[in-house]
Scaffold this motif. Sequence first.
Motif, mmCIF file in Angstrom:
data_model
loop_
_atom_site.group_PDB
_atom_site.id
_atom_site.type_symbol
_atom_site.label_atom_id
_atom_site.label_comp_id
_atom_site.label_asym_id
_atom_site.label_seq_id
_atom_site.Cartn_x
_atom_site.Cartn_y
_atom_site.Cartn_z
ATOM 1 N N ILE A 1064 -24.879 -29.764 -10.375
ATOM 2 C CA ILE A 1064 -25.121 -28.376 -9.985
ATOM 3 C C ILE A 1064 -26.512 -27.938 -10.400
ATOM 4 C CG2 ILE A 1064 -24.230 -27.300 -12.105
ATOM 5 C CD1 ILE A 1064 -22.851 -25.244 -10.193
ATOM 6 N N SER A 1065 -27.126 -27.062 -9.593
ATOM 7 C CA SER A 1065 -28.439 -26.490 -9.905
ATOM 8 C C SER A 1065 -28.291 -24.985 -10.054
ATOM 9 C CB SER A 1065 -29.434 -26.811 -8.776
ATOM 10 O OG SER A 1065 -28.993 -26.239 -7.565
ATOM 11 N N PRO A 1066 -29.205 -24.319 -10.766
ATOM 12 C CA PRO A 1066 -29.063 -22.880 -11.054
ATOM 13 C C PRO A 1066 -28.892 -22.027 -9.804
ATOM 14 C CG PRO A 1066 -30.752 -23.835 -12.454
ATOM 15 C CD PRO A 1066 -30.341 -24.916 -11.508
ATOM 16 N N ARG A 1067 -29.493 -22.453 -8.660
ATOM 17 C CA ARG A 1067 -29.379 -21.603 -7.486
ATOM 18 C C ARG A 1067 -27.977 -21.608 -6.890
ATOM 19 N NH1 ARG A 1067 -32.226 -26.014 -5.256
ATOM 20 N NH2 ARG A 1067 -31.204 -26.999 -3.453
ATOM 21 N N HIS A 1068 -27.109 -22.526 -7.355
ATOM 22 C CA HIS A 1068 -25.742 -22.593 -6.868
ATOM 23 C C HIS A 1068 -24.733 -21.999 -7.858
ATOM 24 C CE1 HIS A 1068 -27.342 -26.178 -4.410
ATOM 25 N NE2 HIS A 1068 -27.198 -25.137 -3.584
ATOM 26 N N TYR A 1069 -25.217 -21.375 -8.955
ATOM 27 C CA TYR A 1069 -24.304 -20.841 -9.965
ATOM 28 C C TYR A 1069 -23.409 -19.749 -9.383
ATOM 29 C CZ TYR A 1069 -26.706 -23.305 -13.776
ATOM 30 O OH TYR A 1069 -27.213 -24.256 -14.606
ATOM 31 N N GLY A 1070 -23.992 -18.832 -8.622
ATOM 32 C CA GLY A 1070 -23.220 -17.730 -8.040
ATOM 33 C C GLY A 1070 -22.129 -18.239 -7.125
ATOM 34 N N PHE A 1096 -7.869 -24.302 -18.374
ATOM 35 C CA PHE A 1096 -8.890 -24.950 -17.519
ATOM 36 C C PHE A 1096 -10.289 -24.399 -17.836
ATOM 37 C CE2 PHE A 1096 -10.977 -24.744 -13.171
ATOM 38 C CZ PHE A 1096 -11.460 -26.039 -13.216
ATOM 39 N N ILE A 1097 -10.385 -23.060 -17.995
ATOM 40 C CA ILE A 1097 -11.679 -22.449 -18.306
ATOM 41 C C ILE A 1097 -12.145 -22.875 -19.684
ATOM 42 C CG2 ILE A 1097 -12.849 -20.241 -18.730
ATOM 43 C CD1 ILE A 1097 -12.394 -20.850 -15.786
ATOM 44 N N ASP A 1098 -11.225 -22.920 -20.673
ATOM 45 C CA ASP A 1098 -11.616 -23.348 -22.023
ATOM 46 C C ASP A 1098 -12.130 -24.775 -22.022
ATOM 47 O OD1 ASP A 1098 -10.922 -20.904 -23.024
ATOM 48 O OD2 ASP A 1098 -8.895 -21.517 -23.654
ATOM 49 N N ASN A 1099 -11.488 -25.629 -21.246
ATOM 50 C CA ASN A 1099 -11.971 -27.020 -21.149
ATOM 51 C C ASN A 1099 -13.383 -27.083 -20.562
ATOM 52 O OD1 ASN A 1099 -9.641 -28.103 -22.205
ATOM 53 N ND2 ASN A 1099 -8.665 -28.399 -20.200
ATOM 54 N N LEU A 1100 -13.628 -26.239 -19.562
ATOM 55 C CA LEU A 1100 -14.968 -26.223 -18.964
ATOM 56 C C LEU A 1100 -16.012 -25.808 -19.974
ATOM 57 C CD1 LEU A 1100 -14.374 -24.614 -15.425
ATOM 58 C CD2 LEU A 1100 -14.672 -27.027 -15.988
ATOM 59 N N LYS A 1101 -15.692 -24.763 -20.771
ATOM 60 C CA LYS A 1101 -16.656 -24.282 -21.766
ATOM 61 C C LYS A 1101 -16.970 -25.360 -22.794
ATOM 62 C CE LYS A 1101 -14.965 -19.503 -21.440
ATOM 63 N NZ LYS A 1101 -14.202 -18.443 -22.161
ATOM 64 N N GLN A 1102 -15.925 -26.118 -23.140
ATOM 65 C CA GLN A 1102 -16.126 -27.157 -24.148
ATOM 66 C C GLN A 1102 -16.906 -28.340 -23.578
ATOM 67 O OE1 GLN A 1102 -15.328 -26.853 -27.338
ATOM 68 N NE2 GLN A 1102 -16.204 -28.867 -27.797
ATOM 69 N N MET A 1112 -22.199 -18.751 -19.700
ATOM 70 C CA MET A 1112 -22.261 -17.314 -19.954
ATOM 71 C C MET A 1112 -21.727 -16.539 -18.749
ATOM 72 S SD MET A 1112 -25.597 -14.994 -20.815
ATOM 73 C CE MET A 1112 -26.189 -15.147 -19.154
ATOM 74 N N LEU A 1113 -22.052 -16.998 -17.552
ATOM 75 C CA LEU A 1113 -21.532 -16.354 -16.341
ATOM 76 C C LEU A 1113 -20.028 -16.533 -16.238
ATOM 77 C CD1 LEU A 1113 -24.303 -17.449 -13.778
ATOM 78 C CD2 LEU A 1113 -23.974 -15.170 -14.760
ATOM 79 N N VAL A 1114 -19.524 -17.703 -16.643
ATOM 80 C CA VAL A 1114 -18.081 -17.963 -16.618
ATOM 81 C C VAL A 1114 -17.355 -17.005 -17.569
ATOM 82 C CG1 VAL A 1114 -16.274 -19.644 -17.167
ATOM 83 C CG2 VAL A 1114 -18.321 -20.366 -15.877
ATOM 84 N N GLU A 1116 -18.437 -14.071 -18.614
ATOM 85 C CA GLU A 1116 -18.505 -12.702 -18.098
ATOM 86 C C GLU A 1116 -17.426 -12.437 -17.053
ATOM 87 O OE1 GLU A 1116 -22.400 -12.129 -16.578
ATOM 88 O OE2 GLU A 1116 -23.373 -12.024 -18.556
ATOM 89 N N ARG A 1117 -17.111 -13.460 -16.209
ATOM 90 C CA ARG A 1117 -16.154 -13.267 -15.136
ATOM 91 C C ARG A 1117 -14.714 -13.534 -15.573
ATOM 92 N NH1 ARG A 1117 -16.030 -13.546 -9.420
ATOM 93 N NH2 ARG A 1117 -18.175 -12.784 -9.519
ATOM 94 N N PHE A 1118 -14.521 -14.574 -16.387
ATOM 95 C CA PHE A 1118 -13.158 -15.010 -16.669
ATOM 96 C C PHE A 1118 -12.767 -14.898 -18.148
ATOM 97 C CE2 PHE A 1118 -14.799 -17.585 -13.111
ATOM 98 C CZ PHE A 1118 -14.005 -17.063 -12.102
ATOM 99 N N GLY A 1119 -13.642 -14.410 -19.030
ATOM 100 C CA GLY A 1119 -13.310 -14.201 -20.441
ATOM 101 C C GLY A 1119 -13.462 -15.470 -21.274
#
Length: 1119
Positions: A1064-1070, A1096-1102, A1112-1114, A1116-1119
């Motif tokens: 993934i690249s920054p322009r595809h974050y949104g 699932f989200i916690d695993n992604l953060k880790q 940080m965007l994740v 903001e949206r999903f806690g």
Amino acid sequence: MAEGRGEIPPQPPLHFSLPPASKRPCLRPAPRGPGPGPGPGFPNPRFQCPESLLDCAAKAVAEKWAFERVEERFERIPEPVQRRIVYWSFPRNEREICMYSSFQCRGAGEDEGLPFRRGIRLLESGCVENVLQVGFHLSGTVTEPASGSEPETTHKVAISFDRCKITSVTCGCGNRDIFYCAHVVALSLYRIRKPDQVKLRLPISETLFQMNRDQLQKFVQYLITAHHTEVLPTAQKLADEILSSNSEINQVHGAPDPTAGASIDDDNCWHLDEEQVREQVKQFLSQGGYYGSGKQLNSMFAKVREMLRMRDSNGARMLTLITEQFMADPRLSLWRQQGTGMTDKCRQLWDELGALWVCIVLNPHCKSEEKSGWLRQLKKWSDMDVCPLEDGNYGSELSHVDTFLLEWAGSETEVDLRTVFTRAMEACDLHWQDSHLQRIISSDFYMSPSYQREGESLLFNQQGLPLWLDHVPTACARVDALRSHGYPREALRLAVAIINTLRLQQQRQLDIYKHQKKELLQRGVTTTTNLEGWVGHPLDPIGCLFETLTETCRLEDDNSLFRHMLPDSEPKPPVYHHVPVWGSPDGGESYLALALEVALMGMGQQRVMPEGLYAQDKVCRNEEQIVARLQEMELDEVLVQTLRKQAVLLLEGGPFSGLGEVIHRESVPMHTFAKYLFTALLPHDADLAYKIGLRAMRLPVLESTAPSGDVGHPHHGISIVPSRYPRWFTLGHLESQQCELASTMLTAAKGDMLRLRTVLEAIQKNIHSSSLIFKLAQDAFKIATPAENPPDITLLNVALELGLQVMRMTLSTLNWRRREMVRWLVTCATEVGLRALVSILQSWYTLFTPTEATSIVAATVMSHNTILRLSLDYPQREELASCARTLALQCAMKDPQNCALSALTLCEKDHIAFETAYQIVIDAASTGMTYSQLFTIARYMEHRGYPLRAFKLASLAMTHLNLAYNQDTHPAINDVLWACALSHSLGKNELAAIIPLVVKSVHCATVLSDILRRCTMTAPGLAGIPGRRNSGKLMSTDKAPLRQLLDATISAYINTTHSRLTHISPRHYGEFIEFLSKARETFLLAQDGHIQFAQFIDNLKQIYKGKKKLMMLVRERFG
């Protein structure tokens, strides 16, 4: 040449230098005394009076002698004699003025912009004034009337002349062109038409001699005063030199006089601006091969020929200047470096250049020193690296024969390459001193004595008429030279002798063939041929003879005097009449019949196709030119007899005739020639016309069997062609001409079944191009079905048979017109009738591919339009439908992938056939059919009211599909959604059956979530299948079968997320955050979905904590 005399009058030598204005010293005074003024130049024809002896003598002297020679020859010349010589020294023929003031030498219509026409208009409008002739100098003023924004202008014109030729011109208009301006034309024509109104004075030196010292001083001072701003410096300089005893001017006796005529040593030729010739040729060449420039250069060549015909020495001079610029063309070296050939237009210009030089060096009265000079110049040009070759190639492009000879003889051997000047150089070795030749061209009645006519002779035929045994193109070059140099009568005599020679040769060849006929017919092939054909030859022998003979038979109209120089208008076709051959023993022959005969003999010559693209193209072009000339002739009884006689001889000519029974494999085809013969003979002798046309249909070079050949007979003028692989660059054109001949015969044979069958067999045997046979079929169909008349069934059947042949020829080959051909064949068969349609349906496998047979042929045959067109009753319709269904099932068996759907469509109205077609699809589904084909048939089944069959086919299609996680725009997505919707509408059992197939085949999360969403929105079983009960309850995602689909969707989202985060690249974050939002919607469909999504989200953060901004965007949206 004077008629009845046996010699050609000598002509003045040709020179290349431009003579300066005459300034010869004038020493001896002429006797003074009164003399008559200028007499009438052209007396009124109604009151013809004999010319005086003085005028007769003065005219002869003025035309042939330089005036200086007259002064030297006679010690005392009376002034009246001088006046008459000066009077008659001006040109007397308006055609000569026209020649030097216009380009074209033949044409029609009028162009008021040409200098000659403008000059006439100025003269007739009274714009020429102050005309004065002083000795050999003519001056006057010409007023150009005002036009538009241009004011009236007056130009001073001065003309010097000598021995009836204009030697220099000067005009105040500043014209810079090869030819004279309109003002010079106007003044010249004034002098020719109104000689009595021209003030005539003797040369100025004669007038000065009559003055005493005081008169001379007064004359000079008045002259200086009148023009002091112009001549004062020159006058003072001359005065200083005269007063100096040691000056050069005092070492010379006498003084120059520009009005006293030319010196003995001056060349006597018309004024030609050499610099302008060079500049214009250079300009035309720089414009490339454009139409306008090529036309102008051809006009310059025509002008050279016109000059030669007028026996004007400027012809050779002008051709030299043109050739120098051609050789300096920078494109020659460029073409040579790049190894590319010049354009056809340029090649034709070079050919004409070479032919003109042959004419120049064959001048019957060319002096040996002149010929030697030309030979040196031609050799110099020929030795240049950039000099074009005769065959159109460059040095690196040797013919196959030349390459073989080089390899055989060793690398040190050099092949003598022939340039465009080689034939002219060879012609320098020819002479006119042969006594037999001199007698031929000198008399119309040169014949052998009757007692010498028995047995063979090399000089006369059995009728005692003279023969000229020479290489035919060379002999014809002599004819062209005679005609070009103004000896038309002599050219005709030699042309007749050549034709008599060709007749004798033709008869002897027939005798030779009669002795070999049986052996040749058994072999069926021959290696006997002519290596050098007359048609397409660089010297154009047949065209030369034809033009020479027809020129004397052409009727000219009354305006031909001025018409010859008018360009840019459609030429009128010539009108011919019979002119008896001069000196013919029986008086029964005409030059027009001889012209037709020699054209037929030349065109019918059996000759091998030359090597090289240009040489082959030239053969085709020359053939078409000769045919075009022949078509201008109106065939009367005499010409028809000539045509018929020569056609029979050509058919019986064996290997010596291109229309003989046995020809060489690489002979030039006779299609174009035979088409002319067929058309010309058809109204008079149809059997002979068809014999010619059918014999000429062959194209042996395309036959697969190579000739074993027979032995040639070189002592009879026949050669053996070396074995080589032919490269026929013009084969496409030749095949199209073959097609044109066949089309012409088909059209003529309309309604005659026997002739049509014969022509059809010839086409099927000899034409090997499917596209050309298709064209013939289309032509025959068009002729057979006129708009306002009933169709011709005989020709329609021929068209159909040709179309069937095309189908068979193109069945296994790629042809971009194949679809058009198939559609046309069905149309043609429809016009023929029911039996033709049934026939092509029953034998489809020999004519069409399965796809063509079902999608085009059967579909068109079964269409409503076809039924109406044929007006079929019920049994006939059923017969046709049965054939179409049988075809459809056969095609479906052979190619189920492409024909199954068409077969089902064609069999809809027959239950058994439809079931058979459906079973074929089911049997082929597991092996040979793709998911897209199965989906298409499944949708068709649903549309026809067979949802369960559609479901079965859709399920089979799903087993062939594999949709990856990132293929969210795959074209099969709509088919998958349709299949799931169909299953859902059929009921829970069908949905439960297809979901495992979907889970196995589809791995794209967004597609799976879309299917899941659609299945939860409505209750299953809405299709209303008879015998089934609809529960009307929505399905739960926690129970089967949707539970399996939900788990698969969640798993697909998880896998896709990890795959996307890898690169993934920054322009595809949104975009990624929106993707996770859709994933959460799917997760929440499960009972513990919110817990699964949080984990699932916690695993992604880790796992992806290094991607701080994204995480940080994740958060903001999903806690």
